[in-house]
Design a protein around this motif. Structure first.
Motif, PDB file in Angstrom:
ATOM      1  N   ARG B  11     -20.971 -13.943 -21.366  1.00  0.00           N
ATOM      2  CA  ARG B  11     -20.828 -13.605 -22.775  1.00  0.00           C
ATOM      3  C   ARG B  11     -22.178 -13.173 -23.361  1.00  0.00           C
ATOM      4  O   ARG B  11     -22.251 -12.214 -24.141  1.00  0.00           O
ATOM      5  CB  ARG B  11     -20.305 -14.828 -23.529  1.00  0.00           C
ATOM      6  N   GLU B  15     -23.144  -9.779 -25.316  1.00  0.00           N
ATOM      7  CA  GLU B  15     -23.716  -9.823 -26.657  1.00  0.00           C
ATOM      8  C   GLU B  15     -25.027  -9.061 -26.724  1.00  0.00           C
ATOM      9  O   GLU B  15     -25.305  -8.371 -27.704  1.00  0.00           O
ATOM     10  CB  GLU B  15     -23.943 -11.280 -27.091  1.00  0.00           C
ATOM     11  N   PHE B  22     -20.835  -8.191 -32.320  1.00  0.00           N
ATOM     12  CA  PHE B  22     -20.777  -9.643 -32.461  1.00  0.00           C
ATOM     13  C   PHE B  22     -21.345 -10.140 -33.773  1.00  0.00           C
ATOM     14  O   PHE B  22     -21.237 -11.301 -34.080  1.00  0.00           O
ATOM     15  CB  PHE B  22     -21.527 -10.311 -31.295  1.00  0.00           C
TER      16      PHE B  22
END
Lengths: 294, 287
Positions: B11, B15, B22
């Motif tokens: 993740r 990001e 995000f």
């Protein structure tokens, strides 16, 4: 300079001409048949609808006399006093108009929420079960085919006089009308985002929240505003059957022949409807503009 | 390309690569929350201002359930009653047909006046538009009330009421259809020596008549629904019977009449949508 126009030999030309004449004659026959059917339908309707032209011509002046009666006496010297007398019940009427708009608002919002919940069930691209789609669609159809004022008549008997039956009647009708429009929007979405969310493991609700909603929300709001506009007109006559709002005073004024009251209330209603039309149209244009930009 | 897969493996990697996706956009989120809160507040204010009696909700719904229970099975009572209801339904259809076509006939010249490409005069155009707006602002039921006091109770008042309200709607729809028509055929007619009237007759009308006809049919469909209710104020049709049976609590007859309305409306919908497709199809074929 002469140009030779080629002529087909008679043997070839004749069947062509005949076919053309037949086609024209068929078209003409269809037209005549349609006109005759239409004329018969009109004649039949005139007989059933008790059209009485002599009564009409006899009484037609009353139509203008009616409107002439509703025009208040206004002279220039006492202009403001005359206006004040014409709108003698302005305070009460404005409160009733406010009630009418609120009935329309509450009914539209509640109906939009129900329609929102049902529309996904009525969309064949989101629900696999045919039975659910069929049931949802028939429910919506029933809700919008029965006129709202009929619901209001029945609800007045069940819930008593006042705005509550009006709100409920508008809610049911709005559920049907908006549910259908919403479902049509949902059926026309781009399926790719839905597949994307499904592929990354989203369940049915997540698919609707993250793939369907962003595509349809601005359309939903636009249809909801349009319905609000229609419902304000509907709420204005709800009072005819005792379901709250300005309609009650209007029908009383008409029945008791208070001519200037009729015109005063009608003027207020028309102005309100025009303002709301103008306002929702601006918001809708902005929404459509936002959609075009994104 | 050994780095690529790593970036998507965690993740944090995603990001780092797409920071914009995000970041929380507080401004637009705040706007959305604010709009929802404002709508909810107005809703609650509405409930308070209208003095909605919540205590009536449960007994009222119980009573409504009772009504629905007594509605089953729908039953007109007797043959004579059935005939009366069918006749009233026929009246409703007559009101709808004559009202729609009468309104269309009246609205057509008005729409020509209100269309910018037919009458170039701005004052005429403006007056015609405002006149149509005013007529449209008055509901069909109100027109029905007015006509009842002019020609008396009965379906004739209903016909005239529908005519009036359709006059307003058709005037607007027709003038918009006329304004969006292609202007090249008109120019063609003018260039071969026709005058303005010829241009309208042979260049404009053939384009718009199928569109107008399909709009008229669509309104016939929706007017059948409106014509079922104008009987409530005494303007003839099934609405008079319906409101009477509701007032005397004859629920089985009410259910029968509502069923009759549903079936008739479905039939008319089917018929008119077939006719509309036939008309528009023919128009498309002749292009």
């Amino acid at each position: 300079m002469s140009v030779a126009v080629p002529h087909l030999p008679q043997a070839q030309l004749q069947p062509l001409m005949r076919a053309y004449a037949d086609a024209v004659a068929a078209k003409r026959r269809r037209f005549v048949l349609g006109t005759v059917l239409f004329a018969v339908a009109i004649g039949l309707s005139a007989w059933m609808g008790e059209v009485a032209l002599d009564k009409f011509t006899h009484n037609f002046w009353r139509f203008f006399a009616y409107f002439a009666n509703t025009i208040p006496k206004i002279s220039l010297e006492t202009f403001w006093a005359d206006i004040a007398e014409w709108f003698w019940g302005l305070k009460r009427w404005l409160r009733l108009l406010g009630d009418t708009i609120l009935i329309a608002y509450v009914g539209t919002l509640t109906g939009a929420i129900f329609g929102f919940c049902l529309c996904f069930l009525a969309s064949a691209n989101l629900v696999k079960s045919r039975a659910i789609v069929f049931t949802a669609r028939r429910t919506l159809e029933f809700c919008r085919t029965v006129p709202e004022i009929v619901f209001a008549l029945i609800f007045v008997l069940a819930y008593g006089l006042g705005p509550l039956p009006g709100v409920l009647a508008l809610t049911i009708h709005t559920t049907g009308a908006l549910g259908k429009l919403f479902a049509e929007v949902v059926e026309n979405i781009d399926p790719k985002p839905v597949e994307g969310v499904a592929a990354s493991g989203g369940n049915w609700f997540e698919r609707i929240r993250f793939a369907v909603l962003p595509q349809v929300l601005s359309n939903f709001v636009s249809y909801g505003l349009l319905r609000f506009e229609i419902n304000v007109r509907g709420a204005a006559v709800m009072g005819f059957v005792g379901a709250g709002g300005i309609g009650q005073d209007l029908i009383e004024a008409v029945r008791k022949f208070y001519y200037t009251d009729v015109s005063a209330i009608l003027v207020l209603v028309i102005i309100t409807v025009m303002i709301i039309d103008w306002f929702t149209e601006r918001v809708r244009h902005r929404l459509i503009g936002m959609e075009a930009r994104s | 390309m050994s780095e690529g897969p790593n970036l998507f493996a965690s993740r944090a990697g995603i990001e780092a690569r797409f920071p914009g996706q995000f970041r929380t956009d507080w401004q637009s989120r705040g706007l959305a929350i604010g709009a929802v809160l404002a709508m909810a507040a107005l809703f609650v204010a509405g409930l308070v201002q209208l003095e909605i009696p919540f205590s009536r909700l449960i007994p009222g719904t119980a009573q409504l359930g009772d009504f629905i229970w007594t509605m089953l099975p729908p039953d007109p009572g007797s043959w004579e009653k059935t005939l009366i209801y069918l006749k009233a339904m026929g009246e409703t259809l007559s009101i709808s047909l004559l009202g729609t076509f009468g309104g269309a006939l009246l609205a057509f010249p008005m729409a020509l006046l209100a269309a910018r490409n037919v009458v170039a005069n701005r004052i005429v155009h403006f007056l015609a538009r405002r006149w149509l707006d005013t007529v449209r602002g008055v509901d069909t039921l109100i027109w029905a009330l007015i006509w009842v006091s002019v020609v008396g109770l009965g379906p004739f008042a209903g016909i005239l009421a529908l005519m009036c309200s359709d006059f307003g709607s058709f005037g607007k729809l027709f003038s918009e259809a006329i304004e969006t028509a292609d202007k090249r055929p008109v120019e063609g007619v003018l260039s071969t020596g026709g005058d303005h009237v010829h241009g309208v007759r042979f260049g404009l009308l053939p384009q718009v008549v199928p569109v107008l006809a399909s709009q008229v049919l669509y309104y016939f469909e929706s007017n059948t629904r409106s014509a079922t209710i104008i009987g409530i104020v005494g303007a003839g049709g099934i609405g008079a019977q319906l409101s009477e049976q509701i007032r005397v609590l004859e629920w089985q007859k009410v259910a029968f009449i509502i069923l009759l309305i549903l079936v008739t409306v479905a039939l008319i919908d089917w018929l008119s949508s077939r006719l509309r497709f036939a008309i528009i199809g023919k128009a498309a074929a002749s292009h």
